[in-house]
Scaffold this motif. Sequence first.
Motif, short mmCIF file in Angstrom:
data_model
loop_
_atom_site.label_atom_id
_atom_site.label_comp_id
_atom_site.label_asym_id
_atom_site.label_seq_id
_atom_site.Cartn_x
_atom_site.Cartn_y
_atom_site.Cartn_z
N SER A 142 52.83 23.56 33.71
CA SER A 142 52.33 22.83 34.88
C SER A 142 50.86 22.45 34.75
CB SER A 142 52.53 23.67 36.15
OG SER A 142 53.90 23.94 36.37
N GLY A 143 50.25 22.76 33.61
CA GLY A 143 48.85 22.42 33.41
C GLY A 143 47.88 23.46 33.93
N ASN A 144 48.39 24.64 34.35
CA ASN A 144 47.52 25.71 34.80
C ASN A 144 46.92 26.44 33.61
OD1 ASN A 144 48.39 25.29 37.57
ND2 ASN A 144 50.29 26.35 36.99
N ILE A 145 45.66 26.87 33.75
CA ILE A 145 44.95 27.55 32.66
C ILE A 145 44.49 28.91 33.16
CG2 ILE A 145 42.98 27.47 31.09
CD1 ILE A 145 43.01 24.44 31.35
N LEU A 146 44.71 29.96 32.35
CA LEU A 146 44.32 31.32 32.73
C LEU A 146 43.59 32.00 31.58
CD1 LEU A 146 44.54 33.86 34.62
CD2 LEU A 146 46.64 34.42 33.37
N VAL A 147 42.45 32.62 31.91
CA VAL A 147 41.84 33.62 31.03
C VAL A 147 41.68 34.88 31.86
CG1 VAL A 147 40.71 32.15 29.34
CG2 VAL A 147 39.56 32.60 31.49
N TYR A 148 42.07 36.01 31.28
CA TYR A 148 42.17 37.26 32.04
C TYR A 148 41.62 38.41 31.22
CZ TYR A 148 44.37 41.04 34.74
OH TYR A 148 44.60 42.17 35.49
N ASN A 149 40.80 39.22 31.84
CA ASN A 149 40.26 40.41 31.20
C ASN A 149 40.55 41.60 32.10
OD1 ASN A 149 38.87 42.22 29.61
ND2 ASN A 149 36.85 41.69 30.43
N GLY A 150 41.62 42.31 31.81
CA GLY A 150 41.96 43.42 32.67
C GLY A 150 43.26 44.08 32.28
N GLU A 151 43.63 45.07 33.08
CA GLU A 151 44.89 45.78 32.91
C GLU A 151 45.56 45.87 34.28
OE1 GLU A 151 46.17 46.74 30.10
OE2 GLU A 151 44.44 46.50 28.77
N ILE A 152 46.86 45.74 34.31
CA ILE A 152 47.63 45.86 35.55
C ILE A 152 48.38 47.18 35.49
CG2 ILE A 152 49.42 44.86 37.01
CD1 ILE A 152 48.67 42.12 35.88
N PHE A 153 47.96 48.15 36.30
CA PHE A 153 48.58 49.46 36.33
C PHE A 153 49.53 49.63 37.51
CE2 PHE A 153 44.41 50.60 34.19
CZ PHE A 153 44.97 50.65 32.92
N GLY A 154 49.62 48.63 38.36
CA GLY A 154 50.51 48.69 39.51
C GLY A 154 50.35 47.44 40.35
N GLY A 155 51.25 47.28 41.33
CA GLY A 155 51.20 46.12 42.22
C GLY A 155 52.02 44.95 41.71
N ILE A 156 52.01 44.72 40.42
CA ILE A 156 52.85 43.73 39.74
C ILE A 156 53.54 44.45 38.60
CG2 ILE A 156 52.89 41.58 38.43
CD1 ILE A 156 50.38 40.71 39.89
N HIS A 157 54.85 44.33 38.52
CA HIS A 157 55.58 45.08 37.50
C HIS A 157 55.30 44.51 36.11
CE1 HIS A 157 58.64 47.38 35.46
NE2 HIS A 157 59.15 46.25 34.96
N ARG A 203 47.19 42.14 45.06
CA ARG A 203 48.20 43.18 44.77
C ARG A 203 47.90 43.98 43.52
NH1 ARG A 203 52.33 39.21 45.94
NH2 ARG A 203 52.90 39.13 43.73
N ILE A 204 47.08 43.44 42.62
CA ILE A 204 46.86 44.09 41.33
C ILE A 204 46.17 45.44 41.53
CG2 ILE A 204 45.67 43.95 39.11
CD1 ILE A 204 45.88 40.94 39.29
N ARG A 205 46.73 46.46 40.90
CA ARG A 205 46.09 47.78 40.84
C ARG A 205 45.58 47.98 39.42
NH1 ARG A 205 46.20 46.73 45.28
NH2 ARG A 205 47.15 47.82 47.04
N GLY A 206 44.28 48.12 39.30
CA GLY A 206 43.67 48.25 37.99
C GLY A 206 42.46 47.36 37.88
N PRO A 207 41.72 47.47 36.77
CA PRO A 207 40.49 46.69 36.58
C PRO A 207 40.80 45.28 36.11
CG PRO A 207 40.85 48.08 34.68
CD PRO A 207 41.98 48.38 35.63
N TRP A 208 40.09 44.29 36.65
CA TRP A 208 40.33 42.92 36.17
C TRP A 208 39.17 41.99 36.50
CZ3 TRP A 208 40.25 39.33 40.09
CH2 TRP A 208 40.59 39.77 41.38
N ALA A 209 39.05 40.96 35.68
CA ALA A 209 38.23 39.78 35.96
C ALA A 209 39.08 38.60 35.53
CB ALA A 209 36.92 39.82 35.19
#
Length: 683
Positions: A142-157, A203-209
């Motif tokens: 869909s033309g969406n762009i993501l850069v992610y620096n983190g870990e998901i420990f909960g909230g999203i499976h 909803r994300i549980r954990g560190p992220w930017a």
Amino acid sequence: MCGIALIVSGVRFDLPSSAINDSTPQSLHSVSDQQLVFSIDDIEAALRRRGPDSLSTKQLFLQPGISRSPSPEIVSFVDGKEAVQSGECCCHRGGDEGSCGFALANGRTDGLQSYFAELHFFGATLQLRGMSPIVQPFLDSSGNILVYNGEIFGGIHIGSDENDAEVLLRALKECCSCNTHLDKRSCHCDKSGKSSVVDVLSRIRGPWAVIYWQDSSRTLWFGRDAFGRRSLLVHWPTVEDSRFMLSSVSPISSVEQSSDLEAEHGTTSLRFWEELPCGIYSMTVDAPSVDGCLVAEVKKHEWTDAVLKNLIKWERACVEPGPEELHTSRYKTLVAQHGVQSAYSNILPSDSGPIQAPVLVPAETVLISLRESVRRRSSLHTIFQADTCGVEKQLVPVAILFSGGLDSMILAALLNVCLDPRYEIDLLNVSFDGESAPDRISAKAGVKELRRIAPSRKWKLVEIDSDLSTLTFETKHVMSLISPLNTYMDLNIGIALWLAAGGEGWVYEENSHSNYEGYRRVRYRSKARILLVGSGADEQCAGYGRHRTKYRHGSWLGLHEEMKLDMQRIWKRNLGRDDRCIADNGKEARFPFLDEDVIKVLLDIPLWEVTDLDQPSGAGDKKVLREVAQLLGLYEAASLPKRAIQFGSRIARESNRKNFGSNRAANQASAGSVVIHTKLGLN
């Protein structure tokens, strides 16, 4: 993950005061061609230093489409130059080449060149989860762009064979794009069950930017988690540099230029970067204004998760005890100190059964939540287990920033429970005074205690020795890592963390020919990519001297307010700096004491059960953690006083002597809070 960045040029910003810090320069709305000497290559070099598994970029070009409407639609092109060379039009909104106003000439149309804006995304990945190699930035269909620096420990499976960023992109792709975040209109997407971007990130549980371009709404989303456990720096547009920039780390060139400008203007208030305050932000791009620039409105959004909102408020139900409650609490502590049994196996939940203890005292509840927090942060996913030929047995997957003090000893004991026994555990200890530094002494004592409670585990104390006088280049580099912080205290902490995270030192190995208790000292470098750090324990459990001072002057309520202040500013004073210094070595810092569930458990406990500052140092401060240590069988560690890394490693003493002549002179000058005026380093 590893690091992310974004450079936006050709956009005029509308920044309401609610979206930015009070310290943000007032020249935000200015656009100028004059720019600091700071290039795309500088950003890439800063991210590459972190040793990522992959590093890539994507360019997004924006311009108005050809339309007779007074407010023409904005069209976008991803990596436009490459698309032009292949003769393709990358307009994600459909239509033919002419309808998007895009001429095949280096990605620009001469007649619309002044309207042209560019967003340059950077993604560096230290891959710790997922089966297949990934490369950021992500671009979906869909033309969406993501850069992610983190870990998901909960909230999203996240499945054991999945990568966090890939799962997050799928969730964000399904989000509403009707732009109701710009006003008070109701969202029609609610009826179809769609979430908003704010809902997903909350909803994300954990560190992220995160930096995310939602193409359908022409909106850039960016932000960092509610406690700031991942660094994200921001440069708001100024007269000196009109670009809007986000980055996990400050390239050294931008710090040099900022220092030059400070010297020129005779002030230390002008800084290129600032820490982005925790939260979720949006920047929606609109049609050109009269001066020919695309216009972007920036807004800050409220978290939508009720539990998270309560944690951010950091309110405790029970702050001031009555006489009977305080007496009962101290009596229970006294009984525990004289007759604690190793109820450890009965307290911790097993994989096959429920918790056996029918009634849990506060320390037991904290122990269970901490154990689960460490388990989340040390789980070895499929990427670590792919080799079935035995090679993985040589891997040291997780290390601990280790002083031998209370917090690091608890983390080590819990990691021993959570990590497969076949893996070694590296304990990283830094000293600027050889074997005489307090942290080196306590670390050696701590290893002996760990070997007593976990004799089958192979503990490896990595002794990292350094001399401040030889760290000229390293000091300049760490100055760029701690930026925008610039005091001697921050530099001392940053150097100690940076060296410790590097993991290059000495270990003792068995050697029957040695006279040193059957061991010989050999060079060693830890290859662990995950580093557990005890940050957050002192703030939540009253471990600092100022907490005792506030308690004496303001009683329990004053203590609570000081601890609340510490937690609400930890993102700015500690975590961004620490994350940058550790990540520069290709390591990912994880903070078990700052797990959302641990924070909630500690807030649910009455303050007088968390700490008792009428008792002496090493007893009443961090009372609940001392009781946790006793439950783990760490009786010696349970009585150790608090000692900050800059003092325990003795870097503060060496810095005081080098820069102020003596400890006495440094103390008179309050050296820790003194701003470093010399360009990029110490005298």
